[in-house]
Motif scaffolding. Structure first.
Motif, PDB file in Angstrom:
ATOM      1  N   LEU A  65      48.998  37.730  39.941  1.00  0.00           N
ATOM      2  CA  LEU A  65      47.614  37.250  39.983  1.00  0.00           C
ATOM      3  C   LEU A  65      46.684  38.014  39.050  1.00  0.00           C
ATOM      4  N   ARG A  66      47.219  38.980  38.314  1.00  0.00           N
ATOM      5  CA  ARG A  66      46.364  39.764  37.401  1.00  0.00           C
ATOM      6  C   ARG A  66      46.849  39.565  35.970  1.00  0.00           C
ATOM      7  N   LYS A  67      45.911  39.218  35.113  1.00  0.00           N
ATOM      8  CA  LYS A  67      46.293  38.843  33.746  1.00  0.00           C
ATOM      9  C   LYS A  67      45.728  39.796  32.711  1.00  0.00           C
ATOM     10  N   TRP A 112      40.098  51.718  39.394  1.00  0.00           N
ATOM     11  CA  TRP A 112      39.691  52.175  40.730  1.00  0.00           C
ATOM     12  C   TRP A 112      39.731  50.993  41.683  1.00  0.00           C
ATOM     13  N   ASP A 113      40.306  51.192  42.838  1.00  0.00           N
ATOM     14  CA  ASP A 113      40.121  50.255  43.947  1.00  0.00           C
ATOM     15  C   ASP A 113      38.784  50.584  44.585  1.00  0.00           C
ATOM     16  N   GLY A 114      37.870  49.606  44.623  1.00  0.00           N
ATOM     17  CA  GLY A 114      36.613  49.804  45.333  1.00  0.00           C
ATOM     18  C   GLY A 114      36.822  49.629  46.834  1.00  0.00           C
ATOM     19  N   GLY A 116      35.595  47.496  48.664  1.00  0.00           N
ATOM     20  CA  GLY A 116      35.665  46.077  49.010  1.00  0.00           C
ATOM     21  C   GLY A 116      37.012  45.467  48.637  1.00  0.00           C
ATOM     22  N   HIS A 117      37.960  46.285  48.194  1.00  0.00           N
ATOM     23  CA  HIS A 117      39.254  45.727  47.763  1.00  0.00           C
ATOM     24  C   HIS A 117      40.148  45.360  48.948  1.00  0.00           C
ATOM     25  N   VAL A 118      40.197  46.212  49.959  1.00  0.00           N
ATOM     26  CA  VAL A 118      41.047  45.910  51.123  1.00  0.00           C
ATOM     27  C   VAL A 118      40.280  46.195  52.418  1.00  0.00           C
ATOM     28  N   GLY A 281      49.610  45.412  55.966  1.00  0.00           N
ATOM     29  CA  GLY A 281      50.701  45.344  54.987  1.00  0.00           C
ATOM     30  C   GLY A 281      50.601  46.476  53.987  1.00  0.00           C
ATOM     31  N   LEU A 282      49.391  46.994  53.834  1.00  0.00           N
ATOM     32  CA  LEU A 282      49.123  48.109  52.912  1.00  0.00           C
ATOM     33  C   LEU A 282      48.510  49.248  53.750  1.00  0.00           C
ATOM     34  N   PRO A 283      49.360  49.951  54.525  1.00  0.00           N
ATOM     35  CA  PRO A 283      48.811  50.893  55.514  1.00  0.00           C
ATOM     36  C   PRO A 283      48.009  52.051  54.933  1.00  0.00           C
ATOM     37  N   GLY A 297      42.794  55.378  43.003  1.00  0.00           N
ATOM     38  CA  GLY A 297      42.957  55.126  41.566  1.00  0.00           C
ATOM     39  C   GLY A 297      44.412  54.751  41.325  1.00  0.00           C
ATOM     40  N   GLU A 298      44.632  53.733  40.516  1.00  0.00           N
ATOM     41  CA  GLU A 298      46.005  53.249  40.318  1.00  0.00           C
ATOM     42  C   GLU A 298      46.289  53.005  38.838  1.00  0.00           C
ATOM     43  N   LEU A 299      47.570  53.111  38.506  1.00  0.00           N
ATOM     44  CA  LEU A 299      48.019  52.914  37.126  1.00  0.00           C
ATOM     45  C   LEU A 299      47.306  53.853  36.153  1.00  0.00           C
TER      46      LEU A 299
HETATM   47  C1  UVW Z   1      47.468  45.524  45.937  1.00  0.00           C
HETATM   48  O1  UVW Z   1      46.478  44.834  46.045  1.00  0.00           O
HETATM   49  C2  UVW Z   1      48.838  45.035  46.250  1.00  0.00           C
HETATM   50  O2  UVW Z   1      47.421  46.772  45.576  1.00  0.00           O
HETATM   51  P1  UVW Z   1      46.454  47.463  44.558  1.00  0.00           P
HETATM   52  O3  UVW Z   1      45.620  48.339  45.369  1.00  0.00           O
HETATM   53  O4  UVW Z   1      47.412  48.088  43.671  1.00  0.00           O
HETATM   54  O5  UVW Z   1      45.611  46.565  43.803  1.00  0.00           O
END
Ligand code: UVW
Length: 340
Positions: A65-67, A112-114, A116-118, A281-283, A297-299
């Motif tokens: 889903l990410r391009k 950065w995951d904000g 509001g991401h999860v 699912g993402l504990p 922070g990812e990647l």
């Molecule tokens: C998912 O959304 C799967 O993880 P990420 O935090 O890497 O974006």
């Protein structure tokens, strides 16, 4: 404790502890004193770019889903506003100008995951019905609004990434070198494993620190030259075990303000199965983003910094890593810099 958005908060969360309307969570622990301490880490004046080129990993094998970034150019005159001769505006002008526009998936590459991401389905008002909620009780469909919600004003009207941008993301980074221990092997690292590496590497993790995890995953992505092999990536490099409750408790107690890793999701995704009928699912995301307001922070790209730290027997550095001040976004690309 309660406020206008919630009467009960998730077990183990810090909702309300930084104020009823707080939107930056654990970043509140990054005080001026801790920033000054981080600045005192600098001895050599050397910098390391901790971002991948934002067109990596390449394609969308890593996450469908990410391009990749796509560029656009505005029309100007008979052509485009790119290599445009300003003499077309005024004959005496000698300038040549170029502008560009880009469609950027905020979580495609170094990011950065904000907050509001999860979020989670959680019964914030005690009526027995779970609602879509995010950190500090901000609600899906009310504060974080998407195209499938009733409101038409889309975006994160609270806990957007702009709050992180103005929080001053500069502090002490502490790098734990998982690659040195596990190489490119896919290992699930829980509390015992992480504590063992922190102790062996004499990495002192303190309140206000950014915990940085070097796993080698981003180096592997770079080596794949924009043609990522999803199967190989799924089986490579260490990941945190988000289902390890002792690890999650340590994150709470440690006082760290963020976890930054060079892998896809910091934690294993998918995670090990949980217990009961419904569970995250993402504990680790649920614990950090939703319960603690602790950004992920990812990647990120740690390869060169990690090698320098190894050679110089160090684990800590000054980290400067603001996201884009992009109002209403739930994530953001970043170009973090380490200074040693
Ligand atoms: C998912 O959304 C799967 O993880 P990420 O935090 O890497 O974006």
């Amino acid at each position: 404790m309660s406020n206008q958005r919630w009467t009960q908060r998730p077990e183990g969360s810090n909702w309300g502890d930084f104020g009823p309307d707080d939107q930056i969570g654990r970043m509140n622990l990054l005080t001026p004193e801790r920033r000054l301490k981080a600045i005192r880490e600098v001895e050599h004046g050397l910098t390391f770019c901790l971002s991948l080129p934002l067109d990596y990993p390449g394609g969308n094998e890593l996450f469908a889903l990410r391009k990749e970034p796509r560029f656009f150019y505005e029309k100007r005159g008979t052509g485009h506003n790119y290599n445009f001769r300003l003499s077309q505006v005024c004959g005496c002008f000698s300038d040549v100008v170029s502008d560009d526009a880009v469609m950027l998936y905020t979580q495609y590459s170094t990011q950065w995951d904000g907050l509001g991401h999860v979020g989670q389905m959680f019964d914030v008002d005690g009526d027995g019905v779970a609602e879509k909620v995010y950190y500090n009780g901000f609600q899906g469909g009310v504060h974080v609004v998407g195209p499938d919600d009733a409101q038409s004003d889309l975006g994160a009207h609270a806990i957007g990434i702009e709050n992180l941008a103005t929080a001053g993301v500069q502090g002490r980074g502490v790098l734990v070198d998982l690659e040195k221990v596990h190489g490119r092997e896919r290992v699930l690292v829980g509390y015992d494993g992480l504590m063992g590496m922190i102790d062996d590497q004499k990495a002192s993790v303190e309140t206000g620190d950014f915990l940085c995890l070097y796993t080698g995953f981003a180096d592997l992505i770079l080596e794949m030259g924009k043609k990522p092999d999803g199967e190989v990536l799924a089986k490579s490099c260490p990941v945190l075990d988000g289902r390890d409750s002792r690890l999650l408790n340590w994150i709470t107690d440690s006082g760290i303000v963020a976890i930054c890793a060079d892998n896809f999701a910091v934690e294993a995704y998918p995670a090990r199965p949980g217990e009961g009928d419904a569970y995250p699912g993402l504990p680790l995301h649920a614990h950090c983003l939703f319960k603690l307001g602790l950004n992920l922070g990812e990647l990120w790209y740690f390869g060169e910094l990690a090698r320098w730290l190894r050679q110089n027997g160090k684990t800590s550095f000054l980290l400067t890593a603001p996201p884009l001040r992009l109002t209403g976004a739930v994530g953001s690309p970043a170009t973090p810099i380490a200074t040693v």
